[in-house]
Design a protein around this motif. Sequence first.
Motif, mmCIF file in Angstrom:
data_model
loop_
_atom_site.group_PDB
_atom_site.id
_atom_site.type_symbol
_atom_site.label_atom_id
_atom_site.label_comp_id
_atom_site.label_asym_id
_atom_site.label_seq_id
_atom_site.Cartn_x
_atom_site.Cartn_y
_atom_site.Cartn_z
ATOM 1 N N LEU A 154 34.792 38.668 43.074
ATOM 2 C CA LEU A 154 34.637 39.081 44.509
ATOM 3 C C LEU A 154 35.043 38.773 46.052
ATOM 4 O O LEU A 154 35.010 38.704 46.621
ATOM 5 N N ARG A 155 35.074 37.453 45.618
ATOM 6 C CA ARG A 155 35.516 36.321 46.752
ATOM 7 C C ARG A 155 36.586 36.785 47.014
ATOM 8 O O ARG A 155 36.489 36.521 48.698
ATOM 9 N N VAL A 156 37.622 36.320 46.744
ATOM 10 C CA VAL A 156 38.753 36.943 46.909
ATOM 11 C C VAL A 156 38.968 38.168 47.359
ATOM 12 O O VAL A 156 39.476 38.297 48.503
ATOM 13 N N LEU A 157 38.479 38.774 46.904
ATOM 14 C CA LEU A 157 38.571 40.590 47.192
ATOM 15 C C LEU A 157 37.809 40.597 48.533
ATOM 16 O O LEU A 157 38.926 41.328 49.516
ATOM 17 N N ALA A 158 36.457 40.104 48.528
ATOM 18 C CA ALA A 158 35.900 39.756 49.991
ATOM 19 C C ALA A 158 36.954 39.608 51.217
ATOM 20 O O ALA A 158 36.558 40.287 51.950
ATOM 21 N N TRP A 159 37.338 38.057 50.799
ATOM 22 C CA TRP A 159 38.121 37.632 51.924
ATOM 23 C C TRP A 159 39.508 37.106 52.219
ATOM 24 O O TRP A 159 39.827 37.306 53.304
ATOM 25 N N LYS A 160 39.687 38.117 51.241
ATOM 26 C CA LYS A 160 41.334 38.283 51.458
ATOM 27 C C LYS A 160 41.800 37.788 52.460
ATOM 28 O O LYS A 160 43.558 37.458 53.424
ATOM 29 N N ASP A 161 41.584 39.591 53.223
ATOM 30 C CA ASP A 161 42.125 39.660 54.106
ATOM 31 C C ASP A 161 41.658 39.522 55.413
ATOM 32 O O ASP A 161 41.756 39.846 56.697
ATOM 33 N N GLU A 162 40.667 38.721 55.489
ATOM 34 C CA GLU A 162 40.270 38.214 57.042
ATOM 35 C C GLU A 162 40.667 37.623 57.661
ATOM 36 O O GLU A 162 41.584 36.402 57.042
ATOM 37 N N HIS B 138 44.715 33.729 44.608
ATOM 38 C CA HIS B 138 44.764 33.161 42.846
ATOM 39 C C HIS B 138 43.509 34.410 42.736
ATOM 40 O O HIS B 138 42.886 35.608 43.950
ATOM 41 N N LYS B 139 43.184 35.010 41.399
ATOM 42 C CA LYS B 139 42.016 36.059 41.352
ATOM 43 C C LYS B 139 41.048 35.453 41.744
ATOM 44 O O LYS B 139 40.450 36.573 41.872
ATOM 45 N N ALA B 140 40.525 34.117 41.587
ATOM 46 C CA ALA B 140 39.403 33.904 41.851
ATOM 47 C C ALA B 140 39.254 32.686 42.399
ATOM 48 O O ALA B 140 40.068 31.599 43.052
ATOM 49 N N TRP B 141 37.793 32.490 43.297
ATOM 50 C CA TRP B 141 37.467 31.277 44.098
ATOM 51 C C TRP B 141 36.530 30.439 43.162
ATOM 52 O O TRP B 141 34.793 31.385 43.799
#
Length: 183
Positions: free
Chosen positions: A29-37, A47-50
């Motif tokens: 979720l951390r990656v999903l939510a922040w990857k486009d910030e 990466h898949k996860a942070w």
Amino acid sequence: MNTRFEIKNSEFLLTKLDYPERLDEMGALRVLAWKDEKGISQDFFSHKAWLDDDDLRAHHWIITHEKTIVAAARLSFHKDYSSVPHANLFDEALLGDYAQGPFASLNRLVVAPGYRGNGFSSILDETRIEFARAQGARAIIAQPVESRIKPLEDLGFIYLGKIKPLFQMPERQIYFMIKELVH
């Protein structure tokens, strides 16, 4: 601990997790939510996860909707400032009267993009602050992005300055705030 609540005719569940329950989902979720910030490292967020070592020692809360994590946050405890996440990025001398631990540290608050604006950050902040107080922390530290400064000030946090950028977010300014929990 489970707390059910309703927002916009949808039911959500706030849960304090037992380690290592659902850590991989939180990291994803951390990656999903922040990857486009704006201002983040595209390489790091490929990466898949942070997840990091602090996840193994921290307390975690999630908010779920239909069993899917839509928000998450962690809280860590520290006897002294040097063990606070990213302590090396903020000058300990600037703590002044707040330099004595034990400390709690708000970390890794994340809300899925489609669920932002529902007050989940406030729910997770208030839950973690009360838990830190109950566990005997003298002060609680936050290292927010700019948009989180005002909500944290509303909860009694004091702005102390900026920290050096995180390597994961090299072009994103992070700030340093603290709230005294006991007098």
